[in-house]
Design a protein around this motif. Sequence first.
Motif, short mmCIF file in Angstrom:
data_model
loop_
_atom_site.label_atom_id
_atom_site.label_comp_id
_atom_site.label_asym_id
_atom_site.label_seq_id
_atom_site.Cartn_x
_atom_site.Cartn_y
_atom_site.Cartn_z
N ALA A 128 16.48 -2.85 1.04
CA ALA A 128 15.44 -1.90 1.43
C ALA A 128 14.05 -2.20 0.48
N ARG A 129 14.04 -2.78 -0.36
CA ARG A 129 13.01 -3.47 -1.07
C ARG A 129 12.26 -4.42 -0.39
N ALA A 130 13.00 -5.26 0.44
CA ALA A 130 12.24 -6.49 1.25
C ALA A 130 11.64 -5.39 2.54
N ARG A 131 12.34 -4.64 3.15
CA ARG A 131 11.39 -3.98 4.29
C ARG A 131 10.65 -3.13 3.71
N ALA A 132 10.39 -2.59 2.39
CA ALA A 132 9.45 -1.98 2.03
C ALA A 132 8.17 -2.74 1.76
N PHE A 133 8.39 -4.00 1.46
CA PHE A 133 7.13 -4.72 1.28
C PHE A 133 6.65 -5.36 2.76
N ARG A 134 7.74 -5.36 3.76
CA ARG A 134 7.35 -5.84 4.86
C ARG A 134 6.49 -4.78 5.68
N ASP A 135 7.06 -3.50 5.55
CA ASP A 135 6.30 -2.31 6.28
C ASP A 135 5.10 -2.03 5.54
N GLY A 136 5.24 -1.80 4.11
CA GLY A 136 3.99 -1.40 3.34
C GLY A 136 2.80 -2.42 3.50
N PHE A 137 3.00 -3.63 3.81
CA PHE A 137 2.08 -4.82 4.09
C PHE A 137 2.24 -5.17 5.45
N ALA A 138 2.15 -4.43 6.37
CA ALA A 138 2.27 -4.62 7.74
C ALA A 138 0.93 -5.25 8.31
N GLY A 139 1.06 -6.43 8.98
CA GLY A 139 -0.21 -7.21 9.29
C GLY A 139 -0.33 -8.37 8.17
N TYR A 140 0.37 -8.26 7.31
CA TYR A 140 0.39 -9.61 6.18
C TYR A 140 1.67 -10.57 6.58
N ASP B 123 6.08 1.41 -14.91
CA ASP B 123 5.88 2.23 -13.98
C ASP B 123 5.33 1.43 -12.79
N PRO B 124 6.19 0.74 -12.12
CA PRO B 124 5.81 -0.12 -10.97
C PRO B 124 5.08 0.87 -9.90
N ALA B 125 4.23 0.15 -9.24
CA ALA B 125 3.53 0.71 -7.95
C ALA B 125 4.51 0.55 -6.60
N ASP B 126 4.19 1.50 -5.86
CA ASP B 126 4.61 1.46 -4.46
C ASP B 126 4.13 0.30 -3.70
N PRO B 127 4.90 -0.17 -2.85
CA PRO B 127 4.41 -1.36 -2.07
C PRO B 127 3.27 -0.93 -1.07
N ALA B 128 3.61 0.28 -0.28
CA ALA B 128 2.50 0.82 0.36
C ALA B 128 1.08 1.22 -0.27
N GLN B 129 1.28 1.59 -1.69
CA GLN B 129 -0.09 1.66 -2.26
C GLN B 129 -0.78 0.52 -2.67
N LEU B 130 0.14 -0.47 -2.99
CA LEU B 130 -0.51 -1.75 -3.29
C LEU B 130 -1.20 -2.33 -2.14
N ALA B 131 -0.53 -2.31 -0.97
CA ALA B 131 -1.02 -2.79 0.18
C ALA B 131 -2.27 -2.05 0.39
N THR B 132 -2.55 -0.80 0.32
CA THR B 132 -3.72 0.05 0.82
C THR B 132 -4.61 -0.42 -0.23
N GLU B 133 -4.51 -0.53 -1.59
CA GLU B 133 -5.62 -0.90 -2.41
C GLU B 133 -6.06 -2.50 -2.25
N MET B 134 -5.33 -3.28 -1.83
CA MET B 134 -5.45 -4.77 -1.56
C MET B 134 -6.32 -4.86 -0.47
N THR B 135 -6.00 -4.16 0.57
CA THR B 135 -6.66 -4.31 1.89
C THR B 135 -7.96 -3.74 1.76
N LYS B 136 -8.28 -2.51 0.95
CA LYS B 136 -9.33 -1.99 0.67
C LYS B 136 -10.20 -3.00 0.03
N ILE B 137 -9.79 -3.71 -0.92
CA ILE B 137 -10.82 -4.72 -1.71
C ILE B 137 -11.17 -5.86 -0.87
N VAL B 138 -10.24 -6.32 -0.06
CA VAL B 138 -10.50 -7.43 0.99
C VAL B 138 -11.70 -7.09 1.82
N GLU B 139 -11.27 -5.82 2.76
CA GLU B 139 -12.40 -5.35 3.46
C GLU B 139 -13.76 -5.15 2.97
#
Length: 467
Positions: free
Chosen positions: A74-86, A285-301
Motif C-alpha cells: 500500500a505504501r509503495a502504491r501511495a508513492f507510485r500514485d502520489g508521484f504519478a509521472g515520476y 509527523d510524516p507527510a502524505d506522499p501526494a502532498q509531498l508530490a504536489t509541493e515538489m512539483t510546484k517547486i520544479v515548475e
Amino acid sequence: MPTHEAGWAHADGALRGPAWLRPPADHDVLVDRLWSTTAHKVDGELVVGGVSVPDLVADVNTPAYVLDEADFRARARAFRDGFAGYDVYYAGKAFLCTAVARWVAEEGLSLDVCSDGELTVALRAGFDPARIGYHGNNKTEPELRRAVAEGVGRVIVDSFDELDRLERVTVSLGRSQPVMVRVTPGVEAHTHEYIATAHEDQKFGFSITAGDALEAVRRVVAAPGLELLGLHSHIGSQIFDTSGFEVAARRVLALHAQVGTELGVTMPEMDLGGGFGIAYTTEDDPADPAQLATEMTKIVEHECRALGVAEPRLSIEPGRAIVGPAMCTVYTVGTVKRVELDGGAVRTYVSVDGGMSDNIRTALYDADYSCTLASRTSAAPPALSRVVGKHCEAGDIVVQDEFLPADVRPGDLVAVPSTGAYCRSMASNYNHALRPPVVAVRDGVATTLVRRETVDDLLATDLGAHE
C-alpha cells in the motif's frame, strides 16, 4: 535531583523521559501512525496481517522481524500514485530480499542498489535491470563492469575516478551506459549529521559551488560510451518537509540550465532524491506522499519557469518511507531491573533477547523508538522504562524511553514498530549473535522470507571450525 513526598515522579526535574512522551491511557491501544496499517491488539495480544504475534513467536521464536506485506504494498502504491509521472526508486539498502524485490516490481516501482550484493539479489528476483539505479561513492571496476554488462538503467556517478573507470568499462565492452551525475547543492538537511548528504563536507557527489559538478557533466558529454540522463541530488534522510528540497532544486536546476546554455545539452531527467521521514515516536509527523508530490512539483515548475527551461522528467527516492513502517521487531523479555538513581528516581531496565545486533540505529544515530507489550493485557500503571539488549555494551539500547506496564516481567513479548528500514540490513553477528528471520504476514498467513541464521551459518566462514 529534588525529592518530593509523593515520590520521584512528582519532583521537579524527575526522571520523566522526553517532553513529548506521554503515558498511555490504555496499554491495549496502539498509536496508529507508528504501526503498519493492519496492526492492532486483541485482548492485549498484538495482531499483524491477521496473524497473532504470540502464535507467530511460538513457531519462529524471537527476536523476529515481522513484515506486513499489505502495508508495504500500500505504501509503495501511495508513492507510485502520489508521484504519478515520476520514476519512484525503492531503496534497496533499507531492506532487500528477493521477495521484496518482486513486490517492488509488481507495484510498478524502480529500484536503487548500491552494491554488487544488492544487484545480485535484484537480478535473482527477476527485476528488470533497466529499472535499476546503481549508487555508491566507491564503485569498483568489476562492479561497474557487471552493472554495464547486465544493462542497469542508470549509474549515478559520484567521482572523477569513477568516471575514469566507467569510461574504460564501456570502451572494453563496446556498450553505452546511461548515467546521472550526483551533485552536492550545499543544503543542510535538518536531520542527523550522518544521514545529511547534500552539504559540502561529506563524501558524496560533485560540488556545484566548487565547479566540480559542471566539469563532471563536461566529462560525461565528451565520453563516447556514456549517455547523460541528468543531475542527481539527495539532501539526506528522515526529511519531513520540502523546504530543503526547494533550496536544492533551485541550485540543481540552475546548473541544469547552465549545462544547456554553455554545453548546448538538454538533459532529459533529474532526480530530486527523497529520504522522506517516518514516525518512530509520537513526536514524528510524516507527510502524505501526494502532498509531498504536489509541493515538489510546484517547486520544479516555478524554478523552470524562472529559468526559462523545459521541465525534465523527475524521479524520487522515498528511502525508508515504504518499508520502515511496514515492519516491527518482536523480542522476549529476559530480565527486569529497577535501578535507583540519585535523588530517589528509578529507571526500569527491560532486557530483551536482541539488541544492537538487530537494531544498531539507536546506538549509531541516537535514534528514538517506541514499543508495546505484545503478549497480554495489563491493568498495571505505566512505568517509564528503557528497553535494552543482551550485548556486552552499555550503549546497547533498543528503546531509550517508553511507558510499559509496571508489571512487565520475564517471558513477556515486547514489539518495536517502524523497524523495517536499516535494521535487518545493518544487522550483525556482534557477540556471535544469530541474525533474526524476516517473516511476512498477510491475510492470516505467515511466510518466512529470510530464515533465522544457524550456528552452521555462523561457522561456515570460520575455517578453523572445519579442521
